[in-house]
Design a protein around this motif. Structure first.
Motif, short mmCIF file in Angstrom:
data_model
loop_
_atom_site.label_atom_id
_atom_site.label_comp_id
_atom_site.label_asym_id
_atom_site.label_seq_id
_atom_site.Cartn_x
_atom_site.Cartn_y
_atom_site.Cartn_z
N GLN A 290 48.05 43.25 45.25
CA GLN A 290 47.75 44.27 44.24
C GLN A 290 46.42 44.99 44.50
OE1 GLN A 290 49.62 45.14 41.25
NE2 GLN A 290 51.15 44.25 42.62
N MET A 291 45.77 44.70 45.63
CA MET A 291 44.47 45.30 45.91
C MET A 291 44.54 46.83 46.00
SD MET A 291 41.94 43.14 46.13
CE MET A 291 40.75 43.92 47.17
N MET B 149 44.91 48.12 42.63
CA MET B 149 43.66 47.98 41.88
C MET B 149 42.75 49.18 42.14
SD MET B 149 40.95 44.81 41.78
CE MET B 149 39.86 45.27 43.09
N ALA C 43 46.85 48.18 38.96
CA ALA C 43 47.14 46.77 39.29
C ALA C 43 47.67 46.04 38.06
CB ALA C 43 45.88 46.09 39.80
N LYS D 27 49.50 47.77 33.41
CA LYS D 27 48.32 47.82 34.28
C LYS D 27 47.17 47.10 33.60
CE LYS D 27 46.89 52.41 32.81
NZ LYS D 27 46.48 53.73 33.23
N LYS E 36 40.51 47.27 36.07
CA LYS E 36 40.01 46.87 37.39
C LYS E 36 39.05 45.69 37.32
CE LYS E 36 40.00 51.34 39.73
NZ LYS E 36 39.16 52.34 40.39
N PHE F 52 40.91 42.44 36.58
CA PHE F 52 41.70 42.03 37.74
C PHE F 52 40.78 41.51 38.84
CE2 PHE F 52 44.47 42.51 41.41
CZ PHE F 52 45.64 41.98 40.91
N GLY F 53 39.67 42.20 39.06
CA GLY F 53 38.70 41.75 40.06
C GLY F 53 38.09 40.41 39.71
#
Length: 117
Positions: A26-27, A30, A35, A93, A96, A99-100
């Motif tokens: 998913q990078m 992202m 993502a 979604k 970011k 997710f990170g």
């Protein structure tokens, strides 16, 4: 007993591979802000949790020394990862930064396992 421990270590590695692999796939998304947490990430985190608990139990039963503080830190990091992935699993979604954070915590958990002696 050693064969059983090695089996669960292998399953534990498969769990971390699913979690990290789901993140890495998913990078690109992202970067675009689209993502999402894929099912492999949830299943990998759950696999890690179950196999980790079993590994601690098997090592304790065998009489091996288990660093309970290290295991506690790894468990806390995994619970945060699992909580974030579980709560946000159905969203189209994910932010970011969130997710990170899951990716960062996943890598941190790997390094804790490998480098903390």
């Amino acid at each position: 007993m050693d064969v059983l421990i090695h089996l669960f270590v292998g399953l534990h590695i498969i769990g971390i591979a699913a979690l990290l692999g789901g993140f890495l796939t998913q990078m690109k998304a992202m970067g675009q802000g689209t993502a999402r947490f894929v099912p492999a990430m949830l299943h990998g985190a759950l696999t890690m949790l179950v196999t980790g608990v079993v590994l601690v139990g098997l090592n304790e039963a065998q009489g091996s020394h288990v660093d309970t503080f290290k295991i506690g830190v790894k468990l806390a990091v995994l619970v945060v990862i699992l909580g974030l992935v579980y709560v946000k699993r159905d969203e189209e979604k994910v932010d970011k930064s969130l997710f990170g954070l899951v990716g960062l915590l996943t890598v941190a958990n790997i390094f804790i396992a490998v480098l903390w002696t």
